[in-house]
Design an enzyme around this catalytic site. Structure first.
Site, short mmCIF file in Angstrom:
data_model
loop_
_atom_site.label_atom_id
_atom_site.label_comp_id
_atom_site.label_asym_id
_atom_site.label_seq_id
_atom_site.Cartn_x
_atom_site.Cartn_y
_atom_site.Cartn_z
N ASP A 1 22.03 20.95 80.33
CA ASP A 1 23.03 21.52 79.41
C ASP A 1 22.64 21.28 77.96
O ASP A 1 22.91 22.11 77.09
CB ASP A 1 24.42 20.94 79.70
CG ASP A 1 25.08 21.68 80.86
OD1 ASP A 1 25.02 22.92 80.87
OD2 ASP A 1 25.62 21.01 81.76
N GLU B 1 25.16 15.60 76.90
CA GLU B 1 24.59 16.90 77.27
C GLU B 1 25.04 18.00 76.32
O GLU B 1 24.84 19.18 76.59
CB GLU B 1 24.93 17.25 78.72
CG GLU B 1 26.40 17.19 79.07
CD GLU B 1 26.67 17.44 80.56
OE1 GLU B 1 25.79 17.98 81.26
OE2 GLU B 1 27.80 17.12 80.99
N CYS C 1 19.19 12.35 83.34
CA CYS C 1 19.43 12.83 84.70
C CYS C 1 19.29 14.34 84.83
O CYS C 1 19.50 14.89 85.89
CB CYS C 1 20.79 12.37 85.21
SG CYS C 1 22.15 13.10 84.30
N HIS D 1 22.38 25.71 89.21
CA HIS D 1 22.72 24.67 90.17
C HIS D 1 22.20 24.98 91.56
O HIS D 1 21.93 24.07 92.35
CB HIS D 1 24.23 24.42 90.18
CG HIS D 1 24.65 23.60 89.02
ND1 HIS D 1 25.20 24.15 87.89
CD2 HIS D 1 24.53 22.27 88.77
CE1 HIS D 1 25.43 23.18 87.01
NE2 HIS D 1 25.03 22.04 87.51
C1 PEP Z 1 22.62 18.36 83.00
O1 PEP Z 1 23.33 19.15 82.39
O2 PEP Z 1 21.46 18.06 82.65
C2 PEP Z 1 23.09 17.73 84.24
C3 PEP Z 1 22.40 16.78 84.82
O3 PEP Z 1 24.25 18.20 84.78
P1 PEP Z 1 24.36 19.60 85.55
O4 PEP Z 1 22.95 20.11 85.81
O5 PEP Z 1 25.09 19.34 86.81
O6 PEP Z 1 25.12 20.44 84.59
MG MG Z 2 25.43 19.33 82.82
#
Ligand code: PEP
Ligand code: MG
Length: 543
Positions: free
Chosen positions: A456, A432, A503, A190
């Protein structure tokens, strides 16, 4: 000059003085000093705090024990401000020793007390104990003003760290962050995602041991190639400058795509959205001509603080975001706390495998009071824009139903209270986990849309910890297994009338976008800086 290679995590060039994040402190007492000026200010603040505390104690003593007892505190007040003691402490902070304020107080206090105790006069000898007493109080006051390492970020700098947590990254004064270089960390963490969202050049996984001696030295980094230069020579600086101009020229060339719809060569329109962590990031989405926000990582509003945000605080943040998008879509993902996004005040259990543990929707369903506050804030804000809501980390139909039930109960409550909200707000889920992709036919009958979280999905499908930099080589986002799960999700979504977006970071991957278009994806949501290059690419592709 030293050249170190890491993994480019966020493109761009940065040149400037280095600030090294101090290594984790093992003991509470031994702190690394901030700048001498900051340590001196900490000491003076602590001195004022102790004087004020002694004043309170004096008044208490006067009321409860009389003048003689109160006089002790008069003496202590004089002692804590004693010019000789103050001078000694300041000297240890700003002189050759460069001690942190706590250690300076301790050392100066000890030698001052020893000096008094060595005197012939019994009265003066006894004052040694008083000095130790007031120095103990100073140390205690200092502990309450320990500050954070990023308080040293007082000028634009390149931050070098073993690693950075998402909450640290969020609390840095962005104006002063030129770039990040981390010894560990992965491109899918992140923190790397935040760097891309904030358009801060970043390199991860250099494997480089840090040294405090770099503090203040010149550093340079190229976030595309993953090259970090310590004390770069003139030639390197010139090359980086030229590269920066080339990047700028490429960005200028993308300007013709601004204000256009995102359309494939065959004329199919794709929604091209930006991902954000905080309402302020919307500026970057709009500056890059994003058509909306496909992922608002709402948990970032819970990081970097010591208590739960109130419904009002959340509402204000969501409503401000919805308003500033002026009718463009805003999809808020409900709390995805846990795993690498830790918040002390949630008091989450320590876990062996937090990514497989108590996180996201699992916390929200187990602790509905937290979820309810967020749902109320989201629903209230829905009256001010074109909003959608989605639930993260879904693995079963039951979870979706439970989340929707709470949402419905919240709607009913708001209705009873006469508080407006948008009853048509779209409800979706993140796909995910492999489980969600595999049962996407059932899930699609519960919601309006899917948003595929490839970060994920990759982690859980390939059994690759997204935080583990050493596994990046096998973390292939184009792995057939992942593409099949995405295809299945899009097919099932469309079969039951859901639109389907992506996303995760793959949404902006130029090698993967052609596959996603051929599968029929409806929306792509990405770091704002990737929007215009993706629009350009899409315009050349079939689909
Ligand atoms: C993902 O898991 O692709 C996602 C967009 O959520 P995060 O990266 O915040 O886990
Ligand atoms: Mg995620």
């Amino acid at each position: 000059m030293d050249l170190v290679k890491g993994k480019g995590a966020s493109a761009g060039i940065a040149v400037g003085p280095i600030l090294v994040k101090p290594a984790e402190q093992k003991t509470a007492e031994k702190r690394t000093a901030l700048s001498p000026q900051q340590e001196l200010e900490r000491f003076y603040t602590a001195q004022q705090d102790v004087v004020a505390l002694l004043e309170t104690l004096k008044e208490k003593a006067l009321a409860e024990a009389g003048e003689e007892a109160a006089a002790i505190f008069d003496v202590h007040q004089l002692m804590v401000q004693d010019p000789d003691l103050t001078e000694q402490i300041a000297g240890l902070i700003t002189g050759d020793s460069l001690l942190p304020a706590e250690e300076a107080v301790q050392q100066a206090g000890e030698s001052f007390a020893a000096m008094l105790e060595s005197m012939d006069d019994a009265y003066m000898q006894a004052r040694g104990t008083d000095v130790r007493d007031i120095c103990g109080q100073l140390e205690q006051a200092l502990r309450q003003h320990q500050g954070n390492w990023w308080d040293q970020l007082t000028r634009p700098s390149i931050i070098c760290a073993e690693d950075l947590t998402p909450s640290e990254t969020l609390q840095l004064n962005k104006e002063n962050v030129l770039g990040f270089v981390t010894s560990g960390g992965s491109g899918n963490s992140h923190t790397a995602i935040l760097a891309r969202t904030m358009k801060i050049p970043a390199i991860v996984n250099t494997g480089l041991p840090l040294s405090a001696t770099w503090n203040g030295k010149l550093g340079a980094l190229d976030g595309e190639t993953g090259s970090f230069y310590l004390e770069p020579d003139q030639d390197t600086l010139l090359q980086l400058k030229e590269k920066e101009s080339r990047i700028r020229a490429q960005q200028d060339a993308l300007e013709i795509y601004r204000g256009r719809a995102t359309v494939t060569a065959q004329g199919r329109q794709i929604a091209l959205y930006g991902n954000i962590g905080q309402p302020e990031d919307i500026d970057a989405v709009l500056a890059n001509d994003g058509e909306g926000v496909g992922l608002f990582r709402s948990e970032f509003l819970y990081l970097g603080r010591d208590q739960y945000p109130t419904e009002e605080e959340l509402f204000q943040a969501y409503a401000a975001a919805a308003r500033s998008l002026k009718g463009r879509k805003l999809i808020i993902r409900t709390l995805d706390i846990g795993a690498d996004k830790k918040v002390d005040y949630f008091h989450l259990p320590e876990e062996e495998n937090p990514a497989l543990g108590f996180r996201a929707i699992r916390i929200c369903l187990k602790r509905p009071e937290i979820f309810y506050t967020q749902l109320r804030a989201i629903l209230r804000a829905s009256a001010f824009g074109n909003m959608g809501i989605m639930f993260p980390m879904i693995t079963s139909v039951e979870e979706v139903r439970a989340a929707k039930e709470l949402l419905e109960a919240t709607r009913i409550k708001l209705q009873q209270e006469g508080i407006p909200y948008n009853s048509e707000m779209e409800v979706g889920i993140m796909v995910e986990t492999p489980a969600a992709a595999l049962i996407s036919d059932d899930l699609a009958q519960e919601v309006d849309f899917f948003s595929i979280g490839t970060n994920d999905l990759l982690q859980y499908t390939l059994a690759v910890d997204r935080q583990n930099a050493t596994l990046e080589e096998i973390a292939n986002p184009g792995h057939k297994a992942i593409l099949r799960l995405i295809q299945l999700t899009i097919q099932n979504g469309h079969k039951y009338g859901c639109w389907v977006g992506i996303c995760g970071e793959s949404a902006a991957d130029p090698d993967l976008i052609p596959y996603f278009l051929s599968m029929g994806v409806d929306e792509l949501s990405m770091s704002p800086g990737k929007i215009l290059p993706s629009r350009k690419l899409i315009s050349t592709l079939p689909g």
